[in-house]
Design a protein around this motif. Sequence first.
Motif, PDB file in Angstrom:
ATOM      1  N   VAL A   1       0.844  -1.196   0.000  1.00 55.02           N
ATOM      2  CA  VAL A   1       0.000   0.000   0.000  1.00 55.02           C
ATOM      3  C   VAL A   1       0.881   1.250   0.000  1.00 55.02           C
ATOM      4  N   ALA A   2       0.608   2.163  -0.916  1.00 56.17           N
ATOM      5  CA  ALA A   2       1.305   3.447  -0.944  1.00 56.17           C
ATOM      6  C   ALA A   2       0.514   4.490  -0.168  1.00 56.17           C
ATOM      7  N   GLU A   3      -0.812   4.493  -0.397  1.00 55.44           N
ATOM      8  CA  GLU A   3      -1.642   5.524   0.223  1.00 55.44           C
ATOM      9  C   GLU A   3      -3.054   4.994   0.458  1.00 55.44           C
ATOM     10  N   ALA A   4      -3.667   5.443   1.547  1.00 58.51           N
ATOM     11  CA  ALA A   4      -5.087   5.193   1.794  1.00 58.51           C
ATOM     12  C   ALA A   4      -5.736   6.549   2.038  1.00 58.51           C
ATOM     13  N   ARG A   5      -6.821   6.818   1.309  1.00 59.01           N
ATOM     14  CA  ARG A   5      -7.445   8.150   1.375  1.00 59.01           C
ATOM     15  C   ARG A   5      -8.955   7.997   1.593  1.00 59.01           C
ATOM     16  N   TYR A   6      -9.461   8.671   2.614  1.00 57.09           N
ATOM     17  CA  TYR A   6     -10.892   8.605   2.919  1.00 57.09           C
ATOM     18  C   TYR A   6     -11.668   9.474   1.945  1.00 57.09           C
ATOM     19  N   GLN A   7     -12.749   8.918   1.396  1.00 53.15           N
ATOM     20  CA  GLN A   7     -13.604   9.635   0.455  1.00 53.15           C
ATOM     21  C   GLN A   7     -14.810  10.189   1.210  1.00 53.15           C
ATOM     22  N   ASP A   8     -14.842  11.504   1.404  1.00 52.59           N
ATOM     23  CA  ASP A   8     -15.905  12.119   2.207  1.00 52.59           C
ATOM     24  C   ASP A   8     -17.296  11.887   1.619  1.00 52.59           C
ATOM     25  N   ASP A   9     -17.383  11.894   0.290  1.00 55.54           N
ATOM     26  CA  ASP A   9     -18.711  11.788  -0.330  1.00 55.54           C
ATOM     27  C   ASP A   9     -19.298  10.384  -0.206  1.00 55.54           C
ATOM     28  N   SER A  10     -18.493   9.364  -0.488  1.00 51.48           N
ATOM     29  CA  SER A  10     -18.994   7.982  -0.458  1.00 51.48           C
ATOM     30  C   SER A  10     -18.773   7.291   0.880  1.00 51.48           C
ATOM     31  N   ARG A  11     -18.034   7.959   1.778  1.00 54.49           N
ATOM     32  CA  ARG A  11     -17.694   7.396   3.095  1.00 54.49           C
ATOM     33  C   ARG A  11     -17.024   6.024   2.950  1.00 54.49           C
ATOM     34  N   THR A  12     -16.083   5.968   2.023  1.00 57.37           N
ATOM     35  CA  THR A  12     -15.287   4.751   1.813  1.00 57.37           C
ATOM     36  C   THR A  12     -13.805   5.127   1.813  1.00 57.37           C
ATOM     37  N   TRP A  13     -12.962   4.115   1.903  1.00 56.05           N
ATOM     38  CA  TRP A  13     -11.512   4.328   1.809  1.00 56.05           C
ATOM     39  C   TRP A  13     -11.045   3.907   0.420  1.00 56.05           C
ATOM     40  N   GLN A  14     -10.254   4.779  -0.194  1.00 57.63           N
ATOM     41  CA  GLN A  14      -9.598   4.430  -1.458  1.00 57.63           C
ATOM     42  C   GLN A  14      -8.151   4.075  -1.155  1.00 57.63           C
ATOM     43  N   VAL A  15      -7.772   2.867  -1.502  1.00 63.63           N
ATOM     44  CA  VAL A  15      -6.436   2.356  -1.195  1.00 63.63           C
ATOM     45  C   VAL A  15      -5.640   2.270  -2.492  1.00 63.63           C
ATOM     46  N   THR A  16      -4.544   3.010  -2.558  1.00 64.64           N
ATOM     47  CA  THR A  16      -3.695   3.014  -3.754  1.00 64.64           C
ATOM     48  C   THR A  16      -2.458   2.163  -3.487  1.00 64.64           C
TER      49      THR A  16
END
Length: 485
Positions: free
Chosen positions: A104-119
Amino acid sequence: MKTTHQVIIIGAGFGGLGMAIRLKEQGQDDLLIIEKAEDVGGCWRDNTYPGAACDVPSHLYSYSFERHYPWSRRFAPQKEIFAYQQYCAKKYDIYRHIRFKTEVAEARYQDDSRTWQVTLTNGETLSCKALITATGQLNQPAYPPLSGIDDFQGTHFHSARWNHEVDLTGKTVAVVGTGASAIQFVPEVAKVAGKLMLFQRSAAHVIAKPDRAYSGLEHQVLKRLPITQTLDRARIYAANESRALGFTSLQQAMKLYEWLFKRHLNKQISDPALREKLTPDYPMGCKRILMSNDYYPALARPNVEVINHGISSVDQNGLTDSTGTHHQADVIIYGTGFQATDFLTPMTIIGRQGQDLNDAWKDGAEAYLGMTVHGFPNLFMLYGPNTNLGHNSIIYMLESQIHYIRQCLAAMEEQTFQALEVQANIQSQFNDDVQRKIRGTVWDKGCHSWYKTESGKNTNNWPGFTFDYRRLTRQVNWSDYELVR
């Protein structure tokens, strides 16, 4: 390949495996474990140095739901613990949920969908409702900040990345560090090296290790009467738990361990000068107390020299100590521990409204119950800040956390709410209380250890009993959280 999951777990050591097993028992099959290495195991996969073993008895250093395992010894060696983890992963069908050689390089919380995007480091993106980190505190080797460290022309490596292709027979080996790993591999290296130079910045408290192999009769009894292993587990837990008093509220109890240390040192080291070098100048328990039966005898060997000075620099041929003396070496082994206070490195974690976790933790890592952080909804940590132990099995703490996180995820599954985030004042109150308790412990008695940040904040240890922690994590207090329904 599926890119959206209900739960993503980062790391397949004891924490990640235990979490996945318990979630599957709960009926959660939509989970993915991301593991940077080629197999499960965490630090027990990585630390393959000679003599590697656990310092918690095997009957306690195991999952409560998988406690009846045919351990060969009272204190299990590394290969056996690694095999146990593989056994559990196979038995509970966890391997199909793991993506190996994936980082994992980055994990970013998505405020609109209330999910985590993991790159991932390969650029691929995944998403999940809940993100659980199980990267541990001992996964990033720490190298000392020495000038010229890369100029050395001989072989050099960290004990957690042992180079098994190097034959140490007859070589002049410099070992830097005297922590938990060094006291296990130094005796093995000393047997074959032509000369071993041990550079210690500060001596460790080492006591005898009550280790032995289980007899054939004991194996029969343990197999036919599993209750005997359960009872032994309870006995070990109770005995270890009592040691928490010595670290915290009843530090006079440490006098017993000081006596055990001095007796062990005096019995195994006859040279007064060497004995003085090996006597710490800080209170017992301030740094991790170590156990070994062969460390002191190894240091008394004629081919071993203990150098009681720090290292100022490294060059092509060896090391120069703080007195200006140069020591030539063929091989340098760094037994210098891990970046234990740099939680979740080298990943970038971005929470609600673009908040970077590194910024939130600029004064030292902290989390509510060591698991949740304000500003980072639906992010859970296993073995997070201030959940390390100096006296008992970390697996007991992990299982407390797993139980707590399971409750949170079950409520999310039942659609009671979409997201939960610990309230800022709850997190602050909890961590103020933890730091206040730490200030009265033996860990705060003037030594520098891997428990602390450079500024001196203890971000690693739990300042009390493990059964207190289990009581606090038994039931989620939903009022501690902001719930998005």
